[in-house]
Design a protein around this motif. Structure first.
Motif, PDB file in Angstrom:
ATOM      1  N   MET A   1      34.604  12.877  -3.221  1.00 58.17           N
ATOM      2  CA  MET A   1      35.374  13.669  -2.265  1.00 58.17           C
ATOM      3  C   MET A   1      36.516  14.423  -2.937  1.00 58.17           C
TER       4      MET A   1
ATOM      5  N   VAL B   1      40.862   7.547   4.296  1.00 61.75           N
ATOM      6  CA  VAL B   1      39.439   7.609   4.625  1.00 61.75           C
ATOM      7  C   VAL B   1      38.801   6.284   4.248  1.00 61.75           C
TER       8      VAL B   1
ATOM      9  N   PRO C   1      33.470  10.324   5.676  1.00 62.58           N
ATOM     10  CA  PRO C   1      33.316  10.814   4.303  1.00 62.58           C
ATOM     11  C   PRO C   1      31.987  11.523   4.045  1.00 62.58           C
TER      12      PRO C   1
ATOM     13  N   GLY D   1      38.050  13.661   5.840  1.00 65.47           N
ATOM     14  CA  GLY D   1      37.071  12.594   5.935  1.00 65.47           C
ATOM     15  C   GLY D   1      37.444  11.490   6.892  1.00 65.47           C
TER      16      GLY D   1
ATOM     17  N   ASP E   1      36.300   4.383   2.966  1.00 67.85           N
ATOM     18  CA  ASP E   1      35.089   4.778   2.235  1.00 67.85           C
ATOM     19  C   ASP E   1      34.251   3.534   1.971  1.00 67.85           C
TER      20      ASP E   1
ATOM     21  N   VAL F   1      39.801  16.061   1.282  1.00 71.53           N
ATOM     22  CA  VAL F   1      38.902  15.299   2.145  1.00 71.53           C
ATOM     23  C   VAL F   1      39.283  13.826   2.167  1.00 71.53           C
ATOM     24  N   SER F   2      39.682  13.282   1.022  1.00 70.17           N
ATOM     25  CA  SER F   2      39.949  11.845   0.928  1.00 70.17           C
ATOM     26  C   SER F   2      41.374  11.449   1.291  1.00 70.17           C
TER      27      SER F   2
END
Length: 325
Positions: free
Chosen positions: A84, A73, A105, A100, A75, A88-89
């Motif tokens: 996160m 991800v 994200p 994400g 970010d 998600v990450s």
């Protein structure tokens, strides 16, 4: 609560009767602007994948290879969202991609998937269960944003689903789509799962379409979570959409506000639909018409959307996208 359930049951029965009176849209006539196909990135060399990218105002750097990695991800601006969860990450290799990466994200999403920020955790958990059970599919098997969700739903754990749902539901969707009424639109082509403006500056009549494109394609390709989209809609369609959404247009459909709330921001297991991608929402309407989307609320939705034409869908989704999220 009992009164609300009784009202929903009555609406479901009315909608189901309406659905029986009108044929669903044909799967063979899916509009390209809503279903812009699969992802087909051009092969790149090791040298290209190693190139380092930057975004203004960000201290982060990512290679092109990392930006294209479904388990990474980018970010760029970590201060604009809560910490996160790992699902998600990073996701869970080999089968569960990082949430994400596709949804960004901050959950704002892109036209080929969905803005998930601000949806209730209950709704997101139910949708993942529907993907897993086969109740939710897409009308176009080349739309990898859906087929990938179906695939990963078979491997993701209930705990990870709940963690991701709690994360994305914890903050609000921000204004993301600028809706503009036009008679002509820049010529576009499907690329990377969404529509992109062709080089050369040529224009064409918009017709019965929503053309949703990046405000800044370079930033979109870098997965910038702060760079949104423009949705071009036909002249006069927002007024038509408002009538359909708020009144049902004399029985052609039912007012979206009856279930999604007077501000269209949803409640409980009924999602918010204000300020979200018109491309994504158009696909959901067509998927309900085609029977690709099922689940507890599907009988009611199928009836509600059964009589809608493509022009109606354009008007409804354009109007919904124009509303404050």
């Amino acid at each position: 609560m009992r009164t609300q359930h009784s009202a929903l049951l009555a609406l479901t029965l009315i909608a189901a009767a309406s659905f029986a009176q009108a044929p669903a849209a044909s799967q063979e006539k899916l509009p390209l602007w809503a279903y812009p196909g699969h992802f087909s990135p051009a092969p790149s060399s090791a040298a290209v994948r190693a190139e380092v990218e930057h975004l203004p105002g960000s201290k982060a750097t990512y290679t092109k290879g990392e930006i294209g990695d479904l388990f990474v991800v980018p970010d760029w601006y970590p201060d604009i969202h809560p910490p996160m969860p790992d699902i998600v990450s990073h996701g869970r290799k080999p089968d569960v991609y990082a949430c994400g990466h596709c949804h960004l994200p901050n959950g704002q999403g892109r036209p080929e998937n969905a803005s998930v920020t601000g949806l209730s955790a209950e709704y997101m958990v139910q949708q993942m269960a529907d993907f897993k059970s086969g109740l939710r599919k897409g009308s176009d098997p080349d739309m990898l944003s859906v087929t990938n969700m179906v695939k990963l739903s078979k491997s993701v754990s209930d705990e990870d689903v709940k963690a991701a749902a709690a994360y994305f539901s914890s903050f609000k969707l921000k204004p993301w789509i600028r809706v503009v009424e036009v008679e002509e639109v820049p010529k576009t082509k499907p690329e990377g799962g969404m529509m992109v403006v062709e080089a050369g500056g040529a224009k064409e009549p918009i017709g019965d379409r929503v053309i949703e494109v990046s405000e800044n394609l370079e930033h979109t390709e870098l997965r910038d979570p702060t760079s949104g989209f423009i949705a071009y809609v036909p002249k006069g369609s927002l007024a038509t959409g408002k009538d359909l959404v708020t009144t049902g247009a004399n029985g052609k459909t039912m007012a979206c506000t009856m279930c999604h709330g007077p501000n269209l921001k949803g409640t409980g297991n009924i999602p918010s639909i204000a300020g979200r991608s018109p491309s994504q929402m158009a696909r959901q309407i067509i998927d309900f018409q085609n029977g690709s989307r099922n689940g507890s609320m599907a009988p009611m939705m199928k009836g509600v959307v059964s009589k809608l034409t493509i022009a109606d869908i354009v008007a409804i989704t354009g109007y919904l996208a124009s509303q404050e999220p």
